[in-house]
Each structure stands twice: as C-alpha cells, then as structure tokens.
Write an enzyme that holds these catalytic residues in place. Sequence first.
Site, PDB file in Angstrom:
ATOM      1  N   TRP A 180     -18.483  -2.971  25.108  1.00 27.29           N
ATOM      2  CA  TRP A 180     -19.778  -2.344  25.425  1.00 27.29           C
ATOM      3  C   TRP A 180     -20.360  -2.985  26.680  1.00 27.29           C
ATOM      4  O   TRP A 180     -20.540  -4.194  26.728  1.00 27.29           O
ATOM      5  CB  TRP A 180     -20.706  -2.534  24.226  1.00 27.29           C
ATOM      6  CG  TRP A 180     -22.071  -1.967  24.379  1.00 27.29           C
ATOM      7  CD1 TRP A 180     -23.242  -2.675  24.461  1.00 27.29           C
ATOM      8  CD2 TRP A 180     -22.431  -0.583  24.428  1.00 27.29           C
ATOM      9  NE1 TRP A 180     -24.306  -1.825  24.565  1.00 27.29           N
ATOM     10  CE2 TRP A 180     -23.839  -0.524  24.553  1.00 27.29           C
ATOM     11  CE3 TRP A 180     -21.711   0.615  24.400  1.00 27.29           C
ATOM     12  CZ2 TRP A 180     -24.536   0.669  24.640  1.00 27.29           C
ATOM     13  CZ3 TRP A 180     -22.403   1.809  24.481  1.00 27.29           C
ATOM     14  CH2 TRP A 180     -23.798   1.835  24.597  1.00 27.29           C
ATOM     15  N   ASP A 198      -3.087   5.714  -4.981  1.00 23.47           N
ATOM     16  CA  ASP A 198      -1.693   5.951  -5.353  1.00 23.47           C
ATOM     17  C   ASP A 198      -1.473   7.423  -5.665  1.00 23.47           C
ATOM     18  O   ASP A 198      -0.466   8.002  -5.298  1.00 23.47           O
ATOM     19  CB  ASP A 198      -1.291   5.085  -6.549  1.00 23.47           C
ATOM     20  CG  ASP A 198      -2.151   5.333  -7.776  1.00 23.47           C
ATOM     21  OD1 ASP A 198      -3.343   5.656  -7.608  1.00 23.47           O
ATOM     22  OD2 ASP A 198      -1.655   5.189  -8.906  1.00 23.47           O
ATOM     23  N   ARG A 237      -4.126  11.629 -12.292  1.00 21.62           N
ATOM     24  CA  ARG A 237      -4.180  11.062 -13.641  1.00 21.62           C
ATOM     25  C   ARG A 237      -5.305  10.028 -13.744  1.00 21.62           C
ATOM     26  O   ARG A 237      -6.085   9.858 -12.811  1.00 21.62           O
ATOM     27  CB  ARG A 237      -2.821  10.455 -14.003  1.00 21.62           C
ATOM     28  CG  ARG A 237      -2.437   9.260 -13.157  1.00 21.62           C
ATOM     29  CD  ARG A 237      -1.061   8.727 -13.577  1.00 21.62           C
ATOM     30  NE  ARG A 237      -0.660   7.612 -12.763  1.00 21.62           N
ATOM     31  CZ  ARG A 237       0.562   7.462 -12.252  1.00 21.62           C
ATOM     32  NH1 ARG A 237       1.487   8.387 -12.464  1.00 21.62           N
ATOM     33  NH2 ARG A 237       0.848   6.399 -11.553  1.00 21.62           N
ATOM     34  N   ASP A 238      -5.340   9.324 -14.870  1.00 19.47           N
ATOM     35  CA  ASP A 238      -6.405   8.344 -15.093  1.00 19.47           C
ATOM     36  C   ASP A 238      -6.121   7.060 -14.316  1.00 19.47           C
ATOM     37  O   ASP A 238      -6.035   5.980 -14.870  1.00 19.47           O
ATOM     38  CB  ASP A 238      -6.520   8.047 -16.596  1.00 19.47           C
ATOM     39  CG  ASP A 238      -5.191   7.579 -17.195  1.00 19.47           C
ATOM     40  OD1 ASP A 238      -4.139   7.710 -16.518  1.00 19.47           O
ATOM     41  OD2 ASP A 238      -5.206   7.078 -18.333  1.00 19.47           O
ATOM     42  N   GLU A 239      -5.932   7.205 -13.017  1.00 17.92           N
ATOM     43  CA  GLU A 239      -5.567   6.071 -12.192  1.00 17.92           C
ATOM     44  C   GLU A 239      -6.276   6.208 -10.838  1.00 17.92           C
ATOM     45  O   GLU A 239      -7.335   5.658 -10.660  1.00 17.92           O
ATOM     46  CB  GLU A 239      -4.040   5.991 -12.047  1.00 17.92           C
ATOM     47  CG  GLU A 239      -3.593   4.679 -11.451  1.00 17.92           C
ATOM     48  CD  GLU A 239      -2.192   4.267 -11.907  1.00 17.92           C
ATOM     49  OE1 GLU A 239      -1.578   4.969 -12.719  1.00 17.92           O
ATOM     50  OE2 GLU A 239      -1.718   3.216 -11.432  1.00 17.92           O
ATOM     51  N   ASP A 286       1.244   0.626  -2.228  1.00 19.67           N
ATOM     52  CA  ASP A 286       1.460   1.985  -1.747  1.00 19.67           C
ATOM     53  C   ASP A 286       1.014   2.116  -0.291  1.00 19.67           C
ATOM     54  O   ASP A 286       1.737   2.665   0.544  1.00 19.67           O
ATOM     55  CB  ASP A 286       0.706   2.993  -2.639  1.00 19.67           C
ATOM     56  CG  ASP A 286       1.097   2.874  -4.117  1.00 19.67           C
ATOM     57  OD1 ASP A 286       1.129   1.748  -4.634  1.00 19.67           O
ATOM     58  OD2 ASP A 286       1.358   3.913  -4.749  1.00 19.67           O
ATOM     59  N   TRP A 305       2.787  -5.838  -2.508  1.00 18.58           N
ATOM     60  CA  TRP A 305       1.472  -5.262  -2.804  1.00 18.58           C
ATOM     61  C   TRP A 305       0.423  -6.069  -2.013  1.00 18.58           C
ATOM     62  O   TRP A 305      -0.222  -5.531  -1.118  1.00 18.58           O
ATOM     63  CB  TRP A 305       1.230  -5.271  -4.315  1.00 18.58           C
ATOM     64  CG  TRP A 305       1.728  -4.002  -4.950  1.00 18.58           C
ATOM     65  CD1 TRP A 305       0.950  -3.005  -5.470  1.00 18.58           C
ATOM     66  CD2 TRP A 305       3.089  -3.552  -5.084  1.00 18.58           C
ATOM     67  NE1 TRP A 305       1.743  -1.971  -5.911  1.00 18.58           N
ATOM     68  CE2 TRP A 305       3.043  -2.272  -5.699  1.00 18.58           C
ATOM     69  CE3 TRP A 305       4.322  -4.075  -4.745  1.00 18.58           C
ATOM     70  CZ2 TRP A 305       4.204  -1.538  -5.969  1.00 18.58           C
ATOM     71  CZ3 TRP A 305       5.473  -3.349  -5.020  1.00 18.58           C
ATOM     72  CH2 TRP A 305       5.405  -2.103  -5.618  1.00 18.58           C
ATOM     73  N   GLU A 336       6.011  10.771  -7.058  1.00 18.87           N
ATOM     74  CA  GLU A 336       6.012   9.336  -7.335  1.00 18.87           C
ATOM     75  C   GLU A 336       7.426   8.835  -7.595  1.00 18.87           C
ATOM     76  O   GLU A 336       7.824   7.786  -7.107  1.00 18.87           O
ATOM     77  CB  GLU A 336       5.146   9.061  -8.571  1.00 18.87           C
ATOM     78  CG  GLU A 336       5.178   7.615  -9.037  1.00 18.87           C
ATOM     79  CD  GLU A 336       4.156   7.335 -10.124  1.00 18.87           C
ATOM     80  OE1 GLU A 336       3.788   8.281 -10.846  1.00 18.87           O
ATOM     81  OE2 GLU A 336       3.714   6.175 -10.231  1.00 18.87           O
ATOM     82  N   HIS A 385       2.286  11.296  -4.725  1.00 17.61           N
ATOM     83  CA  HIS A 385       2.289   9.859  -4.441  1.00 17.61           C
ATOM     84  C   HIS A 385       2.874   9.715  -3.036  1.00 17.61           C
ATOM     85  O   HIS A 385       3.956  10.222  -2.776  1.00 17.61           O
ATOM     86  CB  HIS A 385       3.251   9.176  -5.415  1.00 17.61           C
ATOM     87  CG  HIS A 385       2.606   8.256  -6.377  1.00 17.61           C
ATOM     88  ND1 HIS A 385       1.742   8.685  -7.353  1.00 17.61           N
ATOM     89  CD2 HIS A 385       2.702   6.900  -6.526  1.00 17.61           C
ATOM     90  CE1 HIS A 385       1.356   7.622  -8.076  1.00 17.61           C
ATOM     91  NE2 HIS A 385       1.917   6.526  -7.580  1.00 17.61           N
TER      92      HIS A 385
HETATM   93  C1  RAM Z   1       1.623   2.693 -10.580  1.00 14.24           C
HETATM   94  C2  RAM Z   1       0.899   3.225  -9.406  1.00 14.24           C
HETATM   95  C3  RAM Z   1       1.333   2.743  -8.059  1.00 14.24           C
HETATM   96  C4  RAM Z   1       2.121   1.485  -8.069  1.00 14.24           C
HETATM   97  C5  RAM Z   1       1.934   0.693  -9.321  1.00 14.24           C
HETATM   98  C6  RAM Z   1       2.737  -0.587  -9.356  1.00 14.24           C
HETATM   99  O1  RAM Z   1       0.710   2.555 -11.624  1.00 14.24           O
HETATM  100  O2  RAM Z   1       0.859   4.602  -9.461  1.00 14.24           O
HETATM  101  O3  RAM Z   1       2.007   3.698  -7.323  1.00 14.24           O
HETATM  102  O4  RAM Z   1       1.727   0.739  -6.951  1.00 14.24           O
HETATM  103  O5  RAM Z   1       2.260   1.466 -10.420  1.00 14.24           O
END
Ligand code: RAM
Length: 863
Positions: free
Chosen positions: A65, A454, A458-460, A467, A521, A733, A754
């Site tokens: 800037w 991810d 689903r419940d995630e 990922d 991870w 996935e 995924h």
């Molecule tokens: C699953 C997820 C994700 C992965 C983990 C270890 O629950 O969907 O993709 O990183 O596992």
Amino acid sequence: MSTTRVTAVRVERRRDGAFAETPTPRLSWTVASDGPGWRQSAAEVRLDGTEVARLDTAESVFVDWPYPPLVPHARHTLEVRVTGDDGGTSPWSEPVTLRSVFLADGEWQAAFVALAQPEGEACPGLVRTEIDVDKEVASATLYASAQGVYQVAINGRDVDDAVLKPGWTSYQYRIEHEATDVTGLLTTGRNAVGIRFAGGWFTEEYGFHGSARRVYGDQPAVAAQLHIAYTDGTSDVVVTGSHWRGAAAGPVVSSGIYAGERIDARRAVSGWSAPGFDDSAWPAVAVRDADVVPEPATAEPVRRTEELVVQEVITTPSGKTVLDFGQNLVGWLRVRVAGPEGQVITVRHAEVLEHGELGVRPLRHARATDELVLSGGEDVFEPEFTFHGFRYAELEGWPGEFDSELDAASVTAVVVGSDMRRSGWFESSEPLLNRLHENVVWGMRGNFLSIPTDCPQRDERLGWTGDIQVFSPTASTLFDSDAFLSAWLKDVAAEQAASDGVCGFVVPQVLPDGDRAAAAWGDAATVVPTVLFERFGDRRALAEQYPSMRAWVDKVVELAGEGLLWQGMFQFGDWLDPDSPPDNPGQAKVDKEIVATAHLVRSARLVARAARELGHAEDASRYADIAERTRQAWLHEYVTPAGMIVSDAQTAYAMAIAYELVDADARTVMGERLAELVRRADFHIGTGFVGTPIIADALTTTGHADVAGRLLLQTEVPSWLYAVTMGATTVWERWDSMLPDGSINPGQMTSFNHYAFGAVTDWMYRRLAGLAPDAAGYRRLRIAPVPIAGLDRAWARHETPYGMAESGWTATDGEIRVRAVVPANTTATVELPGAEPVEVGSGAHEWTIADPRPAEEHTLARV
Ligand code: RAM
C-alpha cells in the site's frame, strides 16, 4: 506501436469487490499488452483522482500500500497505470471503489443478542429495531455477525445476496463480521432493521456413531452495528442491544445443517423488517456475553451460484416421486406450489439411487430433510439456514398428482457455495477425462462452502485437514481460492495455539478426539500456506502462517523423539487405499509409519524454505537440518541398500520420489519399481489419500509418463475414470463408492462427493497440458507438456495472478503442435520433449516438434 492496458485492479485477495480488510491492503493489477515480452518497469496509483503515487517497481501482484494507512469507514477510488520496459505508458485503468471494511480497536460496540424466550433448543427467530434518520445520508455501512447463521433486512429488503453468513470459523477464538454498503436501503424518516437467524454450525451437534453433541452453544445470537454518515459530516451508530425485540417467529420452525429445515408458510410475519410493525408482543432480547470481538470477513461469502432444472421425474419401484437434477450438487430446492393449508411436503435428498430408490444410507445420521408446510395460497419455499448434498430429491405430500412437466418446472435446484472466481479450464480429446475434470470442479464447488470440507451430505461436512492438504494445489488451479484458504488458515493457527501446536484432524475442531496429530492431515499447516505462496505469490499468507507452520513441525519432532522416527502412534496413513477393506479404510499397503516420517521430512523442508523466503536465516538452517536428519533416519529404517522400500507399494515409492527423499540414483531405481508395480496392477490405481495426488508426478519425473498416462486413462475399477463410466458427476470418496453392480459400497463411510482423489487434476494442468508455476504466483511459468498415448490433445487455461495463461498440445501425423500464452509481466521456461529449454516472454507462442511417443502407442485405445 503496442497497446497496453491495465485490465483489472485488485485490493488484497478478494475479486468480488475492492475491500480493505486492513489499513494497508496490498494492490495487484493485470496488464494486457500486444507488445511481445511486455515487462513493467514502473507503475502509478492514483487515489481519489488526485494523489498519484509513483512506484518504482516491476511487480504487479501484491504491491505494498503506497499511502498512509486507511481509516475505518473510508471510501476511495483507485486507478493504476503502468510503464513498460519499452518506455510506453498505459492509460489509467477503470477506477475501482475501495472500501475500508475493518473497524478501529474498541470500535465494535454491538452486543450479541438472543431470544429471551426461545422455543426449544437451537431456536430460529427474528429480532428487530427501528431508527429515525432525519438528515441526508452520505453513506451507511452495516457490520453484522452471528453465533449461528443470519440475514439482515433493512426496510424489508435483504442487505445483500450472501447466504449462511457469517460462515463457520473456530467460534471460540474467531468470528467474522460482514461490512455491507447499505446506503441505498435507508430512507429519510423511520427505518427498520430486522435480523432473521438460526443455529447453523453454531448449534450443530458434531460426532459420529450416535454420540454427536453440541460444541459451541444451545442457542444462536446475532450482533449488528450500523454506521450512518450524514452529508453534514455528523454520524450515527446503531447497535444491537437490550432495546431490540425478538421472537421465535417467522416461517423457519426449526433448522439444522444436518437435519434440514422445517418451513411453515403460515408463520410468515408480514412487514416485520419494515417500519411501523407492531412488535409490542415481542419480548426484549437477551444480551449475551461474548468475549470474541468480530473481525472483518476476508473471503468471498457463500452465495447462490447457479440454478438447475429438473432433468427427469422418476417414479420409484415403491411408487415415490423422485426428481433427478442430473448433477450431484450442494444447495437446496426452491419450490413454488399451491395447495391446501397445512399440507406438508417432505423433501428428502440423496446423491445416488440404489435399487431405484433414494440412497440415503450414506447420509448416516443426517436427516437432510426439508419440510414445507403450505399456507393455502401460492407459496415459494427456499430453505435458508441449511444445505444438502444431492442429485436426487424425493417429494412426498405434493398436493395432487405430481405433473412431470408443469410441477417439475416449479422446482429448481439452487447451487450454493463460497463464491470464488473460476480460474482453471481443461480440455482433452478424451470425453471421460473432460468429465473427470468437470466432476472435480463440481466437487470443489460443493465442498468449498465457508470452510474446505471432506463432504457436503452426511453427518460430517467437516474441515478435514488431510483432504485439503492434498487438494489445495488443485483448488488453487480451479478457483481463486487464496482468500478462502488463507481465512481458513487463521482457524488452523488459532486451534493450534489452543492445542500445543497440533494441527488436528478437523478445523474448526469439533470432534471428541480431533485435536491429535496425524501425518498428512496436520501437514495442512505447512502445505496450504506454501501452496498459497507458490500459486498466488501470497507472501503475507506465508508470513502470517509461519508460526503455525513451525509449531506443527516442532510438535511432530517432539512426538518423534530423539531418533526422528514418528512411530507407535495413531495414524490415518494412506487412507482409502483401494485394497483396504470397506470397514477399515486405514489398512493400506504402505505402512503408516513410513508415511508419517516421510511427512516430517517434507514439512520440515517447507518450513526451512519459508524461513529462507521470509529472511529467517537461523530457522532456515535449523529446519533444513531437521529435514536432513529425519530423511537419513527414514532411509536407514525403511529403505534397503538396493533401493527397495520395506512396504513395496505404489504410495511408498511415490512419496520417496515426489517428496525428494532419495538421491538421483535411488530415484531412478524407485521410478522403475513404481512403474513396475503399476504395470503389475494392470494399470489400476493402488493408492489412497497420500499416494494419489503424487503418483502421476512421481512417474512423470522419473521418465514413466507413459505409465502415468495408462493409469489416468484406465476405466476399470479402481481408477479415476471408473466412477465417470458409472455416471458420476462428482469425485467419490472411495474408488468404488458405487460397486460395479450399482450397489453402494457397504462401508459406513461412503460419500459421492469428496475432492481428495481429484487432486490428480493439478498434474493434468502442470504436466499433461504443461502449465505450471516456476516462480511464486506464476511470475515465471514452466511450459512443459507431456503428451501421453491415448490422447490427441490436452489443453489448459489458468487465470494466474498476472492474467490468463494457456498451454496445450495437439498431435497430428507424427507431429505435436504446442501452443502457449504467457501473461504480460511474466516469462516462461519452455521445455519440450527432445528440445533444449528456452526462455520466452509474454504473448502467444507456438512450436511444432516430432511426436515423442512410440508410433504404436499414438492410437492406443483406451485401456
Ligand atoms: C473421513 C472423512 C475424511 C477423512 C477422514 C480421515 O471421515 O470423510 O475424508 O479425512 O475420514
């Protein structure tokens, strides 16, 4: 005479407006010039049409800037013009209007307010107040946020087109506010400000196997601060506080990210966000103590990005009505319908059909169901505070017979996602490969929704670090994801600070045991900032994340102990290796500990490199030393003197090559071995999350591009194209989320959206089409296409920070024609098969070379 123009001026990272999130935002611009080899020698910036700053710089991306720091609530116009090496100066660019979107320290005054009388937990509601405006308004800005999700309406009109605001952050440490220009919404006299909201991610219950629990709070709350500047130089500030009123009212009866939404049209409250509404029956709101002061949002918000029409109306074997939108997407349905008052239409969502019926088993505990209660008149329903991952929607309770023409036309799928700008396009002579690319794009659109998730169904739907670690290079190629990912990285750093340096399984961290270290991870902490620097030239991201990068490596060094081998602890390893059993996705061919220590070498090197880049000389040698000692330990422990790795698996060799764990000789041997393993597997993929993003690179750099090509074009299971042949419209996935017989993989973890395995896309751009960054931000490109058998053509286009670049090849009659476009103010190193590397400047270039592929392979049918 060449013509040169400044084509875009950008403030900081976002491209959907010129927002100054700090007092000293960086500036970038792109230049179009028909002069070949155009390079900038100087630039000028003009503020408010008068103040010209001359910049003696060749840089046009993330330039510091050049003025005194901005103040809050500021608005300025900016123009840029550039002078080239050739001495010519461009005209001034189109002006952009920059707005400060940050507040001064202590300036945030708004209290978070919640319903005093919620009906049940996670209760959606409405809050409101009225204000008098008796002077002429010069400008007005709304700063607002929520522990939950919300939208603000002023005088009956929504303040913007963003949804699911303010998105998901690690709320305990960091929450974001919007800063929206609402000048046009205020009128002289009485005005009303209303906020509708629900719990969203804040009240969601996280966890698996029926043990989900709330992490942040039971009830949502909202906060808003409206700054009004008058033409006479005075100003007013309106804030949420105890004088606001609120009720568990409005059509949204209940809402949850996983559960879906119940909307009762009979509960619509007419005029609630307009002045004059009688709110005397609404109690005063409850003021909530909140110790986190909202900070400005720095990434593009979530918006509706597209609408899709019904492709087919299906009557299932059991007689249900299912709508097929032809594309697995993330969002919701908009339904226009008239029917008897109180009638309930139930909408269930799924990504796939199984045995002709909605395949909801993969959703696990996510209800993913919307309920629409009709008013008796004509209603338009659109859920607001939830989202679903689906291609198919099942309707139950439709008034009368569902007409597959008339009624289908009144149901639309609304696609939502973080509204980043598209920046990557790929095409080849192979339609299946093109569809794979399309599937990766769709997967990213659905899983870049406030945070990188991810999966979306689903419940995630969590910010799994592994990922995005593997996908971030592809993400940065397909979309301008710099703002998005650097915002998420702030949460990575915040979570690490609270857990002794560990970058855990998911960020935001909401899992009972999620704050543990796992290789590949937690390495998101080092890899993602590196990618942002490499792809966007974003040195600030690297500098800001540097403590987080270092903390991660320090933590792993501590876990590995004296010998620098990370052993004996939990690891995911090469997750979802195709040979792992459905119920044990971590049981890969490569040993988890081989993966773990390899990642320590890689991350320590990335820290050393970042240290060098940022001028931390001592750290640079310290982390280089850690990397080297760890590498030696890894070699000693896991590699035989002849160059065999103790896990004789594709991923093991791919890591050794791609992470540069071995010297040149061993590398050649390992390349041979890797190619041999792929051949023995009959050119089927044999890698999981860790190996998949790097195997094609490892093969290509060791001279086995032909093998990489056969792997890429394989269509039998497991392979990238198998899912495409099964009709997939997003990346799955598992390699076999759907089995060849059309049934859903029996594993309890089976998503059809995924992005991890789509990470090969980056190789398709960089190597197959030959468009790669060779210096940070593509300041120098590397044009090095690798023609493979089975294709006649591969082409990529990428909007780099410097402008549009292109590279691709076409094969005809034993020759290959390569075409490349190099943006102004960049250069390219060109490496073509069988030719010496050359350097070229900006402009369009073409070369013709002899086809390097063995003749019998040119026409090789798809394998
Ligand atoms: C699953 C997820 C994700 C992965 C983990 C270890 O629950 O969907 O993709 O990183 O596992």
